[in-house]
Design a protein around this motif. Structure first.
Motif, mmCIF file in Angstrom:
data_model
loop_
_atom_site.group_PDB
_atom_site.id
_atom_site.type_symbol
_atom_site.label_atom_id
_atom_site.label_comp_id
_atom_site.label_asym_id
_atom_site.label_seq_id
_atom_site.Cartn_x
_atom_site.Cartn_y
_atom_site.Cartn_z
ATOM 1 N N PRO A 209 61.674 -25.634 34.766
ATOM 2 C CA PRO A 209 60.871 -24.764 33.885
ATOM 3 C C PRO A 209 60.445 -25.455 32.593
ATOM 4 N N VAL A 210 60.927 -26.674 32.353
ATOM 5 C CA VAL A 210 60.598 -27.381 31.110
ATOM 6 C C VAL A 210 60.019 -28.754 31.452
ATOM 7 N N PRO A 211 59.185 -29.312 30.567
ATOM 8 C CA PRO A 211 58.627 -30.645 30.831
ATOM 9 C C PRO A 211 59.706 -31.721 30.738
ATOM 10 N N ILE A 212 59.505 -32.787 31.480
ATOM 11 C CA ILE A 212 60.439 -33.914 31.444
ATOM 12 C C ILE A 212 59.632 -35.197 31.318
ATOM 13 N N LYS A 213 60.088 -36.098 30.463
ATOM 14 C CA LYS A 213 59.379 -37.352 30.263
ATOM 15 C C LYS A 213 59.465 -38.217 31.520
ATOM 16 N N ALA A 214 58.405 -38.980 31.753
ATOM 17 C CA ALA A 214 58.309 -39.793 32.966
ATOM 18 C C ALA A 214 59.493 -40.741 33.117
ATOM 19 N N LYS A 215 59.942 -41.339 32.021
ATOM 20 C CA LYS A 215 61.036 -42.313 32.109
ATOM 21 C C LYS A 215 62.325 -41.663 32.584
#
Length: 265
Positions: A209-215
């Protein structure tokens, strides 16, 4: 992130989808013809092209969609950074790296099966038979072997021993000739490159439900693939070490290109 297609990504999508449609509508066994097999499988020495061709063949619609979706989402931005030919080189090198690492792991696994097979033929027993089947195909298949109960109750029965030997040979031949297909190694390489070049890009995933950084996403995904590969579940049909190989070669290639770019004469 722009979603418009770039030329090389478009060509790769057409090639992969086209080959799959040819396989579906002509019923030609392209998996058997182009898939990557155990390096010592009969005929494999004369068919080194399989190290490349396997990455353009897919087993089913779901397999095709998941790989082409990754190419469609992450490929265009990398192609804009590198240009079409460097992107193609990257794609092929990651796919080749995936096949090399996968082949090395399969070589080790088949060697282990060789040892188990030879042990059984030297000193047949239900325990060794079960161990061979479990290591090659997993526990679930044991319930589908009709003579197993009788063999456990009559371990010295010559007919049952002979039948067990025939089953081991059949399973062994199936394992060494089972082809690996799919662009997953190249796609995991693309994921790794995206995380290296755009590490702080935030991604929205269906199951989070939340954004996550690509790394972080790619890092966790890579750790999962390493864990799943080390677990080595015989019933798992996913080539985890091919995924790891694609990511590893992507990391090395991106770092090499960064070093090359920073040279000044």
């Amino acid at each position: 992130m722009q979603m418009s297609l770039t030329p090389m990504v478009k060509n790769l999508l057409i090639l992969n989808i086209g080959i799959f449609l040819i396989m579906v509508f002509t019923k030609v066994d392209l998996i058997g013809i182009l898939g990557l097999k155990y390096i010592k499988a009969p005929g494999m020495q004369k068919e080194a092209y399989r190290f490349f061709t396997h990455m353009f063949v897919h087993a089913d619609w779901g397999h095709l969609f998941s790989n082409m979706f990754g190419l469609f989402i992450f490929g265009p931005l990398l192609e804009r950074v590198w240009g079409p030919m460097r992107f193609l080189a990257f794609y092929l090198i990651c796919g080749l790296g995936a096949s090399m690492l996968y082949s090395g792991v399969v070589y080790f696994e088949v060697h282990q099966l060789d040892v188990l097979k030879n042990n059984f033929f030297s000193n047949p027993s239900p325990e060794l038979f079960i161990k061979f089947v479990r290591e090659s195909l997993g526990d679930k298949i044991l319930n589908k072997i009709p003579f197993l109960n009788a063999y456990e109750q009559n371990p010295d029965n010559a007919t049952l021993i002979q039948y067990a030997k025939e089953q081991i040979i059949e399973i062994y031949n199936y394992v060494i000739n089972k082809p690996m297909v799919g662009a997953s190694g190249a796609i995991f390489g693309i994921l790794m490159a995206f995380a290296l070049l755009f590490p702080n890009t935030e991604m929205f995933l269906l199951f989070l439900p939340v954004p996550i950084k690509a790394k972080y996403f790619v890092g966790f995904y890579g750790l999962f693939e390493i864990y799943a590969g080390i677990q080595r579940n015989p019933g798992d049909n996913v080539a985890h070490f091919a995924h790891i190989g694609g990511m590893l070669f992507a990391f090395l290639l991106v770092k090499y290109w960064e070093k090359e770019r920073n040279r000044f004469y």
